[in-house]
Motif scaffolding. Sequence first.
Motif, short mmCIF file in Angstrom:
data_model
loop_
_atom_site.label_atom_id
_atom_site.label_comp_id
_atom_site.label_asym_id
_atom_site.label_seq_id
_atom_site.Cartn_x
_atom_site.Cartn_y
_atom_site.Cartn_z
N ALA A 83 14.32 26.66 66.77
CA ALA A 83 13.43 26.56 67.64
C ALA A 83 13.09 27.35 68.51
CB ALA A 83 12.63 25.34 67.85
N ALA A 84 14.59 26.72 69.50
CA ALA A 84 14.18 27.36 71.19
C ALA A 84 14.37 28.31 71.18
CB ALA A 84 15.42 26.53 71.18
N ILE A 85 15.15 29.37 69.94
CA ILE A 85 15.06 30.86 69.93
C ILE A 85 14.49 31.02 69.33
CG2 ILE A 85 16.63 32.69 69.01
CD1 ILE A 85 19.40 30.79 68.32
N PHE A 86 14.25 30.59 68.61
CA PHE A 86 11.99 31.67 68.19
C PHE A 86 10.42 31.70 69.09
CE2 PHE A 86 12.64 31.11 63.33
CZ PHE A 86 14.39 31.84 63.19
N PHE A 87 10.80 29.89 70.02
CA PHE A 87 9.58 30.65 70.86
C PHE A 87 10.26 31.13 72.33
CE2 PHE A 87 8.37 27.64 67.51
CZ PHE A 87 7.26 27.40 67.12
N ALA A 90 9.81 34.63 71.58
CA ALA A 90 8.79 35.27 71.28
C ALA A 90 7.29 35.09 72.76
CB ALA A 90 7.51 34.05 70.69
N ALA A 91 8.18 33.98 73.56
CA ALA A 91 6.82 33.56 74.42
C ALA A 91 7.42 34.67 76.47
CB ALA A 91 7.67 32.90 75.61
N ILE A 92 8.75 35.10 75.41
CA ILE A 92 8.95 36.62 76.36
C ILE A 92 8.77 37.95 76.24
CG2 ILE A 92 10.64 37.74 77.38
CD1 ILE A 92 12.51 35.37 77.56
N MET A 93 8.73 37.99 74.46
CA MET A 93 8.16 39.41 73.87
C MET A 93 7.63 40.02 73.52
SD MET A 93 12.06 39.91 72.39
CE MET A 93 13.67 39.88 72.76
N VAL A 94 6.15 38.44 73.38
CA VAL A 94 5.19 38.89 72.67
C VAL A 94 3.96 38.05 73.97
CG1 VAL A 94 3.28 37.78 71.63
CG2 VAL A 94 5.63 38.60 70.36
N GLY A 95 4.57 36.94 74.18
CA GLY A 95 3.55 36.26 75.14
C GLY A 95 3.37 37.02 76.63
N VAL A 274 -1.58 31.92 70.37
CA VAL A 274 -2.36 32.11 68.46
C VAL A 274 -0.88 33.44 67.97
CG1 VAL A 274 -3.77 33.35 67.86
CG2 VAL A 274 -4.28 32.29 68.90
N ASN A 275 -0.90 34.50 69.70
CA ASN A 275 0.09 35.40 69.42
C ASN A 275 1.66 34.72 68.80
OD1 ASN A 275 -2.18 37.43 69.45
ND2 ASN A 275 -1.67 37.59 71.58
N ILE A 276 2.21 34.14 69.75
CA ILE A 276 3.47 33.94 70.37
C ILE A 276 3.53 32.81 68.60
CG2 ILE A 276 4.59 31.90 71.31
CD1 ILE A 276 4.23 33.07 73.47
N LEU A 277 2.46 32.34 68.13
CA LEU A 277 2.89 30.92 66.66
C LEU A 277 2.38 31.84 65.44
CD1 LEU A 277 0.72 28.81 67.72
CD2 LEU A 277 2.92 27.82 67.53
N SER A 278 1.57 33.20 65.66
CA SER A 278 1.68 33.82 64.45
C SER A 278 2.52 34.70 64.56
CB SER A 278 0.51 34.72 64.70
OG SER A 278 -0.68 34.09 64.62
N SER A 279 3.59 35.25 65.54
CA SER A 279 4.35 36.41 65.33
C SER A 279 5.65 35.32 64.67
CB SER A 279 4.64 37.20 66.95
OG SER A 279 4.83 35.83 67.40
#
Length: 310
Positions: A83-87, A90-95, A274-279
């Motif tokens: 979770a720490a790595i993925f989110f 994702a927060a940095i690269m998608v969020g 939505v974008n973070i979770l979906s990705s």
Amino acid sequence: MGAILGDDTTRYLFNVTQVRTPLPLTRGQKVDFVPMPDSQAAEIFALQSSTPAAWTSQVVNRGGQFDLGRVIQRTFSTIRDNAAIFFGAAAIMVGIPSTLMGIGQTSFVTGYSPTGLLAMGAGWVFYLVGMFMLQGMVVKAAVNSFNGKATSFGQAFDVGVKMFLPLLGVAIIAALGAGLGYLALIVPGVIISVMWSVASSAVVVEKRGVLESLQRSRDLTRGYRWNVFGLMVIYVILSWIIGAAIGALGLATGGSFLDGSPNLWVNVVSGVLVNILSSVVASAGVAALYYELRTVKEGAGPEALAAVFD
């Protein structure tokens, strides 16, 4: 030795060692195969009916039955374990890119805005780069997780950087192929999307080139494409549910795109979530699907899959 008459009327020679069906082939039997140079046929699968090869449901198992439930379970177990790595990634690269695009959109509520247009453009570029880096990171960490290995953020990030260009190349070709297919009659687009669904994982795990990875995905999904299609439908529905739930939460807190709404930012935040979770779900799902296909089709155990990162 034998011969196969292809749809293009070319005769392809083959050796029995290339037959991937337990029972011997019979004269006149329909088959699916990979055409090779010098009119040779490889990876030959017998078809039991007139169903198009791209959608045949026949399975040649080496490591067990394909299990949709197992793929879904692996998807969410690796999300939990990483979770720490993925989110974080994702927060940095998608969020962040999604936030930039959201800011740009809100600036157009009251009229044209050059600054908003710039923010949307920059956000889109960063989003494109971030998505493919995230794919590489998630596949790296997910496959290691399936094999009982831990992955640091730095290790995953290194893979994301190195695999960015090949992943981008795969995405461009896959998007063009699927797009043309959807324009044709929709069904060809769906077939291509399913057929190339694990090409990105082949890039990261097996370090193959763009075209090799697309071919590898075609080979891995052969015989399981109805299963893969079903899984894709499940993930699409799940994405809709995530989007609807977060959207409903935004509306409940007063989010609106009406001019002058004090809660306009609620929409931006909900869109980013939505974008973070979906990705994350999509990237982890592709990694789990790839792992399942290699396991059931090739009998590849943890050692074989882990070796790609050694």
